[in-house]
Design a protein around this motif. Structure first.
Motif, mmCIF file in Angstrom:
data_model
loop_
_atom_site.group_PDB
_atom_site.id
_atom_site.type_symbol
_atom_site.label_atom_id
_atom_site.label_comp_id
_atom_site.label_asym_id
_atom_site.label_seq_id
_atom_site.Cartn_x
_atom_site.Cartn_y
_atom_site.Cartn_z
ATOM 1 N N PRO A 261 0.819 -1.209 0.000
ATOM 2 C CA PRO A 261 0.000 0.000 0.000
ATOM 3 C C PRO A 261 0.854 1.260 0.000
ATOM 4 O O PRO A 261 1.985 1.254 0.481
ATOM 5 C CB PRO A 261 -0.808 -0.132 1.289
ATOM 6 C CG PRO A 261 0.033 -1.007 2.178
ATOM 7 C CD PRO A 261 0.741 -1.951 1.279
ATOM 8 N N GLY A 262 0.280 2.328 -0.540
ATOM 9 C CA GLY A 262 1.006 3.579 -0.621
ATOM 10 C C GLY A 262 0.322 4.526 -1.568
ATOM 11 O O GLY A 262 -0.777 4.266 -2.059
ATOM 12 N N ALA A 263 0.998 5.618 -1.855
ATOM 13 C CA ALA A 263 0.403 6.677 -2.656
ATOM 14 C C ALA A 263 0.578 6.457 -4.156
ATOM 15 O O ALA A 263 -0.105 7.089 -4.955
ATOM 16 C CB ALA A 263 1.016 8.017 -2.264
ATOM 17 N N GLN A 264 1.487 5.572 -4.542
ATOM 18 C CA GLN A 264 1.732 5.384 -5.968
ATOM 19 C C GLN A 264 0.584 4.633 -6.633
ATOM 20 O O GLN A 264 -0.047 3.757 -6.035
ATOM 21 C CB GLN A 264 3.035 4.609 -6.177
ATOM 22 C CG GLN A 264 4.275 5.447 -5.917
ATOM 23 C CD GLN A 264 5.545 4.637 -6.121
ATOM 24 O OE1 GLN A 264 5.881 3.820 -5.274
ATOM 25 N NE2 GLN A 264 6.235 4.871 -7.221
ATOM 26 N N ARG A 265 0.348 4.969 -7.885
ATOM 27 C CA ARG A 265 -0.688 4.284 -8.663
ATOM 28 C C ARG A 265 -0.142 2.926 -9.112
ATOM 29 O O ARG A 265 0.948 2.843 -9.673
ATOM 30 C CB ARG A 265 -1.082 5.139 -9.873
ATOM 31 C CG ARG A 265 -2.186 4.548 -10.721
ATOM 32 C CD ARG A 265 -2.731 5.612 -11.660
ATOM 33 N NE ARG A 265 -1.702 6.174 -12.518
ATOM 34 C CZ ARG A 265 -1.365 5.652 -13.697
ATOM 35 N NH1 ARG A 265 -1.956 4.550 -14.139
ATOM 36 N NH2 ARG A 265 -0.431 6.227 -14.433
ATOM 37 N N ILE A 266 -0.902 1.879 -8.879
ATOM 38 C CA ILE A 266 -0.470 0.530 -9.257
ATOM 39 C C ILE A 266 -1.676 -0.274 -9.717
ATOM 40 O O ILE A 266 -2.730 -0.253 -9.080
ATOM 41 C CB ILE A 266 0.261 -0.174 -8.083
ATOM 42 C CG1 ILE A 266 0.701 -1.594 -8.495
ATOM 43 C CG2 ILE A 266 -0.580 -0.198 -6.812
ATOM 44 C CD1 ILE A 266 1.645 -2.256 -7.487
ATOM 45 N N GLY A 267 -1.529 -0.938 -10.836
ATOM 46 C CA GLY A 267 -2.631 -1.705 -11.415
ATOM 47 C C GLY A 267 -2.715 -3.096 -10.814
ATOM 48 O O GLY A 267 -2.320 -4.097 -11.443
ATOM 49 N N LEU A 268 -3.263 -3.197 -9.619
ATOM 50 C CA LEU A 268 -3.301 -4.482 -8.921
ATOM 51 C C LEU A 268 -4.124 -5.521 -9.674
ATOM 52 O O LEU A 268 -3.727 -6.690 -9.771
ATOM 53 C CB LEU A 268 -3.872 -4.295 -7.512
ATOM 54 C CG LEU A 268 -3.004 -3.521 -6.522
ATOM 55 C CD1 LEU A 268 -3.777 -3.290 -5.236
ATOM 56 C CD2 LEU A 268 -1.701 -4.272 -6.234
ATOM 57 N N GLN A 269 -5.268 -5.119 -10.200
ATOM 58 C CA GLN A 269 -6.109 -6.088 -10.891
ATOM 59 C C GLN A 269 -5.447 -6.570 -12.176
ATOM 60 O O GLN A 269 -5.576 -7.742 -12.554
ATOM 61 C CB GLN A 269 -7.486 -5.490 -11.169
ATOM 62 C CG GLN A 269 -8.276 -5.235 -9.891
ATOM 63 C CD GLN A 269 -9.659 -4.701 -10.155
ATOM 64 O OE1 GLN A 269 -10.048 -4.461 -11.301
ATOM 65 N NE2 GLN A 269 -10.430 -4.498 -9.099
ATOM 66 N N ARG A 270 -4.723 -5.687 -12.865
ATOM 67 C CA ARG A 270 -3.989 -6.113 -14.058
ATOM 68 C C ARG A 270 -2.855 -7.068 -13.690
ATOM 69 O O ARG A 270 -2.635 -8.074 -14.372
ATOM 70 C CB ARG A 270 -3.434 -4.902 -14.806
ATOM 71 C CG ARG A 270 -4.500 -4.094 -15.530
ATOM 72 C CD ARG A 270 -3.885 -2.936 -16.276
ATOM 73 N NE ARG A 270 -3.013 -3.371 -17.367
ATOM 74 C CZ ARG A 270 -2.172 -2.562 -18.010
ATOM 75 N NH1 ARG A 270 -2.069 -1.284 -17.646
ATOM 76 N NH2 ARG A 270 -1.415 -3.029 -18.982
ATOM 77 N N LEU A 271 -2.148 -6.762 -12.614
ATOM 78 C CA LEU A 271 -1.113 -7.687 -12.155
ATOM 79 C C LEU A 271 -1.739 -9.027 -11.788
ATOM 80 O O LEU A 271 -1.208 -10.095 -12.115
ATOM 81 C CB LEU A 271 -0.375 -7.104 -10.946
ATOM 82 C CG LEU A 271 0.592 -5.958 -11.214
ATOM 83 C CD1 LEU A 271 1.049 -5.330 -9.904
ATOM 84 C CD2 LEU A 271 1.795 -6.437 -12.028
ATOM 85 N N GLY A 272 -2.871 -8.973 -11.090
ATOM 86 C CA GLY A 272 -3.557 -10.195 -10.712
ATOM 87 C C GLY A 272 -4.001 -11.003 -11.919
ATOM 88 O O GLY A 272 -3.938 -12.241 -11.910
ATOM 89 N N ALA A 273 -4.451 -10.320 -12.975
ATOM 90 C CA ALA A 273 -4.856 -11.034 -14.188
ATOM 91 C C ALA A 273 -3.661 -11.716 -14.839
ATOM 92 O O ALA A 273 -3.760 -12.856 -15.320
ATOM 93 C CB ALA A 273 -5.515 -10.059 -15.160
ATOM 94 N N ILE A 274 -2.514 -11.039 -14.861
ATOM 95 C CA ILE A 274 -1.310 -11.643 -15.429
ATOM 96 C C ILE A 274 -0.870 -12.845 -14.600
ATOM 97 O O ILE A 274 -0.433 -13.869 -15.145
ATOM 98 C CB ILE A 274 -0.182 -10.588 -15.519
ATOM 99 C CG1 ILE A 274 -0.566 -9.496 -16.527
ATOM 100 C CG2 ILE A 274 1.142 -11.239 -15.930
ATOM 101 C CD1 ILE A 274 0.330 -8.269 -16.473
ATOM 102 N N ALA A 275 -1.020 -12.735 -13.285
ATOM 103 C CA ALA A 275 -0.643 -13.846 -12.404
ATOM 104 C C ALA A 275 -1.622 -15.008 -12.477
ATOM 105 O O ALA A 275 -1.306 -16.115 -12.035
ATOM 106 C CB ALA A 275 -0.549 -13.343 -10.960
ATOM 107 N N GLY A 276 -2.811 -14.757 -13.019
ATOM 108 C CA GLY A 276 -3.846 -15.782 -13.052
ATOM 109 C C GLY A 276 -4.741 -15.761 -11.827
ATOM 110 O O GLY A 276 -5.566 -16.650 -11.650
#
Length: 234
Positions: free
Chosen positions: A97-112
């Motif tokens: 967690p933090g202030a930076q923008r991060i595409g968690l759902q996109r990372l999750g999709a890549i991870a499966g």
């Protein structure tokens, strides 16, 4: 735990409730996903940590809840302790967690890990929707990158779709998620879903991993406060 992920002392993470882990090579990720993280030259990998099931909340409660964000704080402490123990020479930086923008759902999709349920929470056939992203770090490691997993997507074969009829706000009836209807329903004075999504709870997939009611209420209270802060909301 993802069986394709090989992290040193991963059992420590599993026991602490962070039982989903995935290693990405930054060079293999889409550039627009990496750019907001502003990696420096020595940062070569991203490690994503998540939890599935009830174990993490049990650990958080055992340590005691002393702040507004106990899950975030516990998760970061756990990852930092694991790094110090398992990879003491590694340079790392927490980007979520933090202030930076991060595409968690996109990372999750890549991870499966992530395919969206009708109620817009990630779901798979093992854990249902009862998992979440907890910590992401950039590191100078050269660990074997994780292979994507496939636990199956249950929504395609779901005939009755109880989540749709269970939503009192009708946010799912059109076939696509209606965020405004969801927010309005949660803000209603007599709302049944202010402190827990009735559509999510109606889904039978992974029901044995369903969060404890106290965790559901805790997480829902945070999102409800965010909705109430929207200027457009009544």
């Amino acid at each position: 735990m993802n069986p394709s992920t090989i992290l040193p002392q991963a059992d420590v993470l599993d026991h602490a409730g962070l039982n989903r882990q995935h290693v990405f090579d930054l060079a293999a990720l889409p550039p627009d996903l990496v750019a907001p993280l502003e990696p420096v030259p020595h940062e070569r990998q991203l490690i994503l940590f998540g939890h599935a099931g009830r174990r993490l909340w049990e650990c958080v409660q055992a340590e005691g809840i002393h702040s507004a964000h106990p899950i975030d704080e516990y998760s970061v402490r756990t990852v930092e302790r694991w790094l110090a123990q398992a990879l003491p020479q590694v340079r790392s930086r927490v980007v979520f967690p933090g202030a930076q923008r991060i595409g968690l759902q996109r990372l999750g999709a890549i991870a499966g890990w992530h395919r969206a349920a009708p109620f817009m929470v990630g779901i798979d056939s093992v854990w249902g929707s009862w998992f979440a992203y907890r910590v992401a770090i950039l590191t100078d490691t050269a660990l074997p990158p994780s292979a994507p997993i496939d636990n199956g997507y249950p929504c395609d074969s779901c005939v009755n779709k109880p989540c749709i009829s269970a939503c009192p706000a009708g946010a799912l009836v059109s076939g696509s998620f209606n965020l405004q209807a969801c927010n309005t329903g949660r803000l209603a004075a007599d709302s049944d879903c202010a402190l827990g999504c009735t559509a999510r709870s109606a889904c039978p997939v992974g029901a044995e991993h369903r969060y404890d009611e106290s965790q559901i209420r805790h997480s829902a209270a945070g999102s409800l406060a965010t909705i109430r802060s929207y200027p457009a909301c009544p």
